[in-house]
Design an enzyme around this catalytic site. Sequence first.
Site, PDB file in Angstrom:
ATOM      1  N   LYS A 237      10.125 -13.013   6.135  1.00  0.00           N
ATOM      2  CA  LYS A 237       9.498 -11.740   6.488  1.00  0.00           C
ATOM      3  C   LYS A 237       8.926 -11.848   7.896  1.00  0.00           C
ATOM      4  CE  LYS A 237       5.330  -9.038   5.519  1.00  0.00           C
ATOM      5  NZ  LYS A 237       4.064  -9.011   4.744  1.00  0.00           N
ATOM      6  N   ASP A 242       1.401  -5.342  11.416  1.00  0.00           N
ATOM      7  CA  ASP A 242       1.294  -4.556  10.197  1.00  0.00           C
ATOM      8  C   ASP A 242      -0.018  -3.789  10.183  1.00  0.00           C
ATOM      9  OD1 ASP A 242       1.497  -3.461   7.686  1.00  0.00           O
ATOM     10  OD2 ASP A 242       0.923  -5.293   6.635  1.00  0.00           O
ATOM     11  N   LYS A 249      -4.713  -0.098   7.005  1.00  0.00           N
ATOM     12  CA  LYS A 249      -5.664  -1.156   6.691  1.00  0.00           C
ATOM     13  C   LYS A 249      -7.032  -0.863   7.302  1.00  0.00           C
ATOM     14  CE  LYS A 249      -2.188  -4.875   6.734  1.00  0.00           C
ATOM     15  NZ  LYS A 249      -2.407  -5.414   5.377  1.00  0.00           N
ATOM     16  N   ASP A 319       1.407  -0.094   2.598  1.00  0.00           N
ATOM     17  CA  ASP A 319       0.956  -1.420   3.023  1.00  0.00           C
ATOM     18  C   ASP A 319       1.578  -2.529   2.179  1.00  0.00           C
ATOM     19  OD1 ASP A 319      -0.415  -3.240   4.589  1.00  0.00           O
ATOM     20  OD2 ASP A 319      -2.224  -3.177   3.364  1.00  0.00           O
ATOM     21  N   GLU A 321       4.617  -3.333   2.339  1.00  0.00           N
ATOM     22  CA  GLU A 321       5.877  -3.167   3.070  1.00  0.00           C
ATOM     23  C   GLU A 321       6.725  -4.430   3.110  1.00  0.00           C
ATOM     24  OE1 GLU A 321       4.085  -5.815   5.650  1.00  0.00           O
ATOM     25  OE2 GLU A 321       3.158  -4.154   4.574  1.00  0.00           O
ATOM     26  N   ARG A 323       7.566  -6.595   0.857  1.00  0.00           N
ATOM     27  CA  ARG A 323       8.543  -6.704  -0.237  1.00  0.00           C
ATOM     28  C   ARG A 323       9.710  -5.741  -0.036  1.00  0.00           C
ATOM     29  NH1 ARG A 323       3.797  -5.470  -4.335  1.00  0.00           N
ATOM     30  NH2 ARG A 323       2.784  -6.523  -2.579  1.00  0.00           N
TER      31      ARG A 323
END
Length: 473
Positions: A237, A242, A249, A319, A321, A323
């Site tokens: 990943k 992020d 977040k 959030d 994301e 996976r």
Amino acid sequence: MEVVATADRDADAIAVGLFEGGSVSGPGAALVESGEARGKARHTALTHADGRRWIVVGLGARDDWGPEAARVAGAVALARARDAGARSLAWELPNGTGPAEAAALVEGSALASYRFDRYKRGEDEDDRRSVERLDVDAPAEVVHRATVVAEAQNAARDLQNTPSNDMTPTRLADRARELAGSLDGLAVEVEGRAGIEGHGMGAFAAVARGADEEPALITLRYDGPSAAGPVLGFVGKAVTFDTGGISIKPAAKMHEMKFDMSGGAAVLEAVGAIARLALPVRLVAVIGATENMPSGHAMKPGDIVRAMNGTTIEINNTDAEGRLVLADCLAWAIEQGAERVVDLATLTGAIVVALGSTYAGLFSADDEWAEAVEAAARESGELVWRFPFHPEYAKLIEGAYADVSNAPEARKAMSIAAAEFLKRFTGDVPWAHIDIAGTAWDVDRPYTPKGGSGYGVRLLVELARAQAGITAK
């Protein structure tokens, strides 16, 4: 730092190990007799003789001497030598030091020599101090391998520590091209947004939609000399920043989300080390690189997307994301021929609560493959702790309107639920997921104290060695 396999102690600092209750010879003996030097692990004492610095390094109990203790000893000795102004350091290896401990000592020293200061305008006197050469009386092959692996781990730390305005998916892809262009047997293909969408990777594409930066699907292939056995698949990943997307977040510590590409960094540099060592394995590595940003184009809570393998996914939380990116990358790795797969990802905060920074979380439905990963973790010193699967956990990710949900509303077994999600995209291929959210940065070890740790590089290289039938240190 140059590392040399030699018995020549023509260095301006000599490190001597001291076990609890033990003794040393030479100039360091007086330090032991006076009580200034002690066998307590990480304790150091220094004296001068014959124009050199002599550093007595506490190793702890003799029964505890092993690779991890050697890594720590290497790190603390290097730090003391650097503080004393030494430019070269030679080790007098303690009795009972085998190849595994010698390799680990090299690793700890090389990792402790790491600095990330490319964005600092000036240096003070302490910043200019560095040990430029390390001499270790050990077999050349052992020293070479440990040096290559440690340098790869430090390279992964560089990728991690670089801020996201510079470490974009495009820059990560450029690094993959650099490696492929300089190493035999290694090839790379990079595809952008159009390629990702063209492959039907609706989950990966959904994450990338909110960002102006071009995403990158990075596929590396390595064919080692006389390679045999199953094709290994490494998946990483690499969310280079992020924000959480629409499910944004909190502001506190969001700056740390530049580290959300740590799995991809480890996979990339581990593949580079495997190629440098010319390991006789066949390997396909897939890195999904993108930003996760809020915008008018971003995926929204409640959206439904279709992954590459046809599975439909409810986006309950943007959030969650990682996976989504991994789902398509795992399916892609298997389509590219991977027969044994392991993925690395900073996937869940829940794993940090469970394990802290000591272990990464391991998840696998295949006992034999899980045992192989656990063995590589033990050998490399990058520890994992295996979590269970169960039909009740699988129910957590069932979707109300689609096949699965990316974020169950019930806040239960969150790391396991994330792994259950990934399992849907691996078919019958032996697969293991390693959640590195707690081990990827700020782990506070003497050889990786702050910033990116490069966790996973040593583990993946050791796994490749074991799969190639190379078990002796």
